[in-house]
Design an enzyme around this catalytic site. Structure first.
Site, PDB file in Angstrom:
ATOM      1  N   LYS A 269      11.371  17.815   4.431  1.00 18.23           N
ATOM      2  CA  LYS A 269      11.578  16.467   3.905  1.00 18.23           C
ATOM      3  C   LYS A 269      10.323  15.601   3.998  1.00 18.23           C
ATOM      4  CE  LYS A 269      16.508  16.147   5.102  1.00 18.23           C
ATOM      5  NZ  LYS A 269      17.153  16.728   3.957  1.00 18.23           N
TER       6      LYS A 269
ATOM      7  N   GLU B 127      13.734   7.074   8.881  1.00 16.36           N
ATOM      8  CA  GLU B 127      13.928   6.357   7.625  1.00 16.36           C
ATOM      9  C   GLU B 127      14.689   5.078   7.869  1.00 16.36           C
ATOM     10  OE1 GLU B 127      16.046   8.508   4.563  1.00 16.36           O
ATOM     11  OE2 GLU B 127      14.297   9.762   4.207  1.00 16.36           O
TER      12      GLU B 127
ATOM     13  N   HIS C  34      27.983  12.727   6.215  1.00 14.68           N
ATOM     14  CA  HIS C  34      26.867  13.089   5.330  1.00 14.68           C
ATOM     15  C   HIS C  34      27.143  14.328   4.506  1.00 14.68           C
ATOM     16  CE1 HIS C  34      24.835  10.020   7.540  1.00 14.68           C
ATOM     17  NE2 HIS C  34      24.835  10.707   8.651  1.00 14.68           N
TER      18      HIS C  34
ATOM     19  N   ARG D 101      17.918  24.545  -5.961  1.00 22.43           N
ATOM     20  CA  ARG D 101      18.943  25.561  -6.248  1.00 22.43           C
ATOM     21  C   ARG D 101      20.023  24.933  -7.108  1.00 22.43           C
ATOM     22  NH1 ARG D 101      22.807  23.113  -2.951  1.00 22.43           N
ATOM     23  NH2 ARG D 101      21.984  22.270  -1.032  1.00 22.43           N
TER      24      ARG D 101
END
Ligand code: ADP
Ligand code: ADP
Ligand code: MG
Length: 653
Positions: free
Chosen positions: A116, A200, A235, A297
């Protein structure tokens, strides 16, 4: 073109890929772990090979074994599906080395997007907005805490190598930072072998909106519009839809362009999803979305895109892997109507969504009528394995508009009938029918915010459920009888309907001890059901089936209730008049025969015992009777419903 396609996956996604392969005339090769030997994806493939024992790391993650199947079967390409090895750059390289065309992006794009922090740095360079945060190499707790302060709470700690919501922690204030960091690192290390994290800014009340992209190997890239996956639990996505409610064309163009820029920046080829977090607090605005990550994907929720665009995403993947150009230009890609997908899981919403494993003893999906699509990996009798994702199916509804698609999906879920494992169907229905959801007022905190109305309470089944179970037992009808020969102490007991009215009592186990259903039969009108004394009407659409351990599963409106008779041999007393046999309540082994023919016994006398699932069941005399015959011997295996003894009452003691 591809002649033979190896599918390195299982379950519904393996079947989904096979379906397209079949329509394209491509033969499919399945792989399976020993636990999946009987699975639907194995039965449906043209060829299937075992690749190892049940745990994924020994089978579906076992690259060597999978590539060996590629060699032995003579496959010329491999599709990784999603999960498992689908985002594993090493697997794509190893596939290429062993001569298999890998249906997926270049390994380099997977590597960059797999981390990430790296992905976000690249996106910043490409001019795609990313969530403000810290992506540095200095991983000391002190530095991370300092950065969290600078960004401003609340913040999210994310595993750099993360996926599936793992290694992610929400931190409300500085005081909670240290312990959250520790646990995020622990989880990340265990799940991905990489403890590094990034920080974040937490976007409050955000929406998850993602863009499907496709790029070919000739430098072309388009997007297939967006999906909204804001309905999440821890999540993880629960309900997804296309297109996103409330989306403006300005915002759509901005997000689409950003997604294409992101794909081009990593030299992408094939199908990918660019996930954005969106601050929708004041509507969807083109300067309020930020890149989160790119999944390299096919995505679980790809069907909603297929339904609205009318395109087959797996077909596109296969064509592009073969070097073809993108089938359509951007301007030719348009959406019609609205599609909503619900992930039907074997899990127990009552027990904090604990996966529920076991045999699917009864399984009816909604009819695949127009506007309803069911993508599943299992059939009745299959097992939901503890080793893999407990998803049972994806149910997708498509309609001209969002309101109708939601209605249609909720209706389809009401026709889901499953016994053997606990499912989230009723929970999904509650989500879909919640007024805020119907209005499109969704964000990722929706489920938690409304958990008190969305999560079922633990109350016992409503009276009509007991009435339906009683009807099943006394009339042996109105239910889909999976076991027509099943144990039914009343089956032969309706001969006493001689006068205008006759009655039977069925007694069930209940939280408060026992619950009685009185069934009144009439000659000239349908029978009546009184549950604990009150008349109850059995709604239409109830399905009843006997399941293991002699329990009765009553399925209604997507929910499954299990009820159990309260020791019927004893409680049935006078209503047992006509019954003249005692049958096995379950499959099992006869461990003792305690009576012989000619013997007179008092009501409640033990007659025989049967062992099943390590539990011993003692069968008792239903009344004062004389034993006529003993039909079993000690040590014998008997089926549920088998006659154990017959008796007569005439010359009873
Ligand atoms: P994400 O949540 O990361 O955006 P998806 O929603 O597409 O991605 O879910 C991918 C996840 O699906 C995998 O990480 C894995 O947990 C799960 N999965 C993997 N293989 C299968 C399978 N054959 N059937 C169902 N689920 C699977
Ligand atoms: P994963 O790889 O585990 O799928 P993501 O980065 O895609 O991780 O995030 C998963 C989910 O977490 C998102 O769909 C969103 O609901 C939530 N989330 C991620 N980043 C943020 C953020 N900065 N603010 C608020 N919620 C976030
Ligand atoms: Mg994600």
């Amino acid at each position: 073109m591809i002649d033979k396609l190896l599918i390195a996956n299982r379950g519904e996604i393996a079947r989904r890929i096979m379906r397209t392969a079949r329509t394209m005339g491509i033969r499919s090769v399945a792989v399976y772990s020993t636990a999946d030997a009987q699975a639907a994806h194995v039965r449906e493939a043209d060829e299937a090979y075992e690749i190892g024992p049940a745990p994924a790391r020994d089978s579906y993650l076992n690259m060597r074994a999978i590539l060996e199947v590629g060699r032995v079967s003579g496959a010329d390409a491999v599709h990784p599906g999603y999960g498992f090895l689908s985002e594993n750059a090493e697997f794509s390289e190893a596939s290429a080395e062993s001569g298999l065309l890998f249906v997926g992006p270049p390994a380099s794009a997977m590597r960059t997007m797999g981390l990430k922090d790296r992905a976000k740095i690249l996106m910043q360079k490409a001019g795609v907005a990313v969530v403000p945060g810290y992506l540095g190499d200095d991983q000391s707790a002190a530095r991370l805490a300092e950065e969290a302060d600078r960004i401003g709470y609340p913040i999210l700690i994310k595993a750099v190598a993360g996926g599936g919501g793992k290694g992610m922690r929400y931190v409300e204030c500085a005081r909670e930072f240290e312990s959250a960091l520790e646990s995020a690192r622990r989880e990340a290390k265990a799940a991905f072998g990489d403890a590094r994290v990034l920080i974040e800014k937490f976007i409050s009340r955000p929406r998850h909106i993602e863009v499907q992209v496709f790029a070919d190997s000739h430098g072309n890239c388009v997007h297939l519009l967006e999906r909204d996956c804001s309905l999440q639990r821890r999540h993880q996505k629960v309900i997804e839809e296309a297109l996103a409610p409330g989306m403006s064309s300005v915002m759509r163009d901005a997000m689409g362009a950003a997604a294409v820029r992101a794909a081009k920046a990593v030299g992408y080829v094939g199908a990918g999803t660019v996930e954005f977090i969106v601050d929708g607090s004041e509507g969807l605005l083109p300067d309020r979305f930020w890149f989160m990550e790119m999944n390299t994907r096919l995505q679980v929720e790809h069907p909603v895109t297929e339904e609205v665009t009318g395109l087959d995403l797996v077909e596109w993947q296969l064509r592009i892997a073969c070097g073809e150009h993108l089938p359509l230009r951007q301007s030719q890609i348009v959406a019609n109507g609205h599609a909503v997908e619900a992930r039907l899981y074997a899990e127990d919403a009552d027990k904090d969504f604990l996966p529920s494993t076991g045999r699917l003893e009864f399984l009816r999906f909604p009819e695949a009528v127009s506007g309803i699509r069911v993508d599943s990996g299992v059939c009745e009798g299959d097992f939901v394995q503890p080793y893999y994702d407990p998803m049972i199916a994806k149910i997708i509804a498509t309609a001209p508009n969002r309101a109708e698609a939601i209605l249609r999906l909720a209706g389809a879920l009401r026709n889901v009938q499953i016994a053997g494992v606990t499912t989230n169907a009723a929970f999904l229905i509650r989500c879909l029918t919640h007024p805020e959801f119907r209005q499109g007022a969704i964000d990722t905190g929706f489920i938690e915010r409304f958990s008190d109305v969305l999560l079922p309470n633990l109350s016992s089944p409503p009276p009509e459920i007991y009435a339906a179970a009683a009807r099943f037992l006394v009339t042996g009808s109105h239910g889909l009888m999976t076991d027509a020969e099943g144990y039914n102490p009343w089956a032969s007991g309706d001969g006493f309907r001689v006068s205008g009215r006759s009655r039977q009592v069925v007694v069930f186990e209940h939280i408060d001890g026992r619950l009685e259903v009185l069934v009144e039969f009439y000659r000239d009108r349908p029978e009546q059901y009184l549950v604990s004394g009150s008349a109850v009407r059995i709604p239409n659409g109830v399905t009843v089936s006997r399941v293991a351990s002699g329990q009765i599963a009553v399925m209604y409106d997507g929910a499954t209730f299990k009820v159990k008779c309260f020791d019927p041999f004893i409680s049935a007393d006078s209503h047992m008049d006509r019954a003249d046999e005692v049958v096995a309540p379950t499959h099992g082994k006869v461990t003792a025969v305690l009576v012989e023919p000619g013997q007179k016994v008092k009501r409640g006398t033990p007659l025989a015992s049967i062992e099943a699932m390590k539990m011993e069941h003692t069968l008792l005399a239903p009344a004062d009777v004389c034993i006529s015959s003993v039909e079993v011997t000690q040590g014998e295996q008997v089926k549920e419903g088998a006659t154990i003894v017959t008796f007569s009452k005439d010359d009873a003691a």
